[in-house]
Design an enzyme around this catalytic site. Sequence first.
Site, PDB file in Angstrom:
ATOM      1  N   ASP A  31     -32.765 -35.289  65.334  1.00 54.91           N
ATOM      2  CA  ASP A  31     -32.240 -35.634  66.652  1.00 54.91           C
ATOM      3  C   ASP A  31     -30.749 -35.930  66.502  1.00 54.91           C
ATOM      4  O   ASP A  31     -30.363 -36.791  65.704  1.00 54.91           O
ATOM      5  CB  ASP A  31     -32.954 -36.860  67.219  1.00 54.91           C
ATOM      6  CG  ASP A  31     -34.398 -36.573  67.598  1.00 54.91           C
ATOM      7  OD1 ASP A  31     -34.857 -35.432  67.365  1.00 54.91           O
ATOM      8  OD2 ASP A  31     -35.066 -37.491  68.108  1.00 54.91           O
ATOM      9  N   ASP A  88     -42.672 -33.633  78.062  1.00 55.48           N
ATOM     10  CA  ASP A  88     -42.562 -35.032  77.659  1.00 55.48           C
ATOM     11  C   ASP A  88     -43.195 -35.868  78.757  1.00 55.48           C
ATOM     12  O   ASP A  88     -42.739 -35.828  79.899  1.00 55.48           O
ATOM     13  CB  ASP A  88     -41.096 -35.422  77.486  1.00 55.48           C
ATOM     14  CG  ASP A  88     -40.358 -34.483  76.539  1.00 55.48           C
ATOM     15  OD1 ASP A  88     -41.015 -33.944  75.634  1.00 55.48           O
ATOM     16  OD2 ASP A  88     -39.148 -34.290  76.713  1.00 55.48           O
TER      17      ASP A  88
END
Length: 247
Positions: A11, A133
């Site tokens: 990330d 998500d």
Amino acid sequence: MTSIQVYPAIDMKGGKCVRLYQGDYEQETIYGESPFDMAKKFTDEGATWIHLVDLDGAKDGEKIHAQEVIRIAKELPVNVQIGGGIRSKDDVRLYLENGVNRVIIGSLAISQPETVADLINEFGGERIVIGLDAKDGMVATHGWLETSTQSAVEVGQYFASKGVKHVIFTDIATDGTLQGPNLVANKELAEATGLSIIVSGGISSLEDIGDVAKLAKETTVRGVITGKALYNNRFTLTEALQEVTKW
């Protein structure tokens, strides 16, 4: 035997490798100064795929780390999938024409599903991946800062009908918590859509990796993303790759 793909996650935020807690941009931990060096480390340990997320891009709606992503895709012998900040056909084309194997579409899949259907038609169902998500089963968008009125199952079924092959399903409640993945929600999504599901969020141990691999034997779950557990030395990538071959 159904062996699943293990995706080590990088990330990116502010040019560094970080992890957020439950998607909270105020709760970050920095794990490395260079995403490229981290990707090389994972490749050296046996990774065949790297899962990259442009956190700044997801929040701001534009590609912030594109140069770093393309460098990894071009210079390392590894497959790359990237999500975050991809909001147009030009964004998708830039990545796919510069060595990236898959582009993950999240917010755009909710706000402009017809556009994403066109992308699937143009680039193929293997290369466009839908990132779902979910908070309490409902899809969250824009770096998880907003929650939509659509369920993960509904969105998954729609894109399955458009030819998508893979969905990355992240349960926000477990992401970055090291509390184990939401196997029930992943099983429900797999059974409702028939899509290849990549499990994301909550992986804390080799046992969790094994649980996902076991789930793959009875469903269309085909992959698992792990980040924080690797960075916190809960297990090595080599151990994770070995674990999935046992099932």
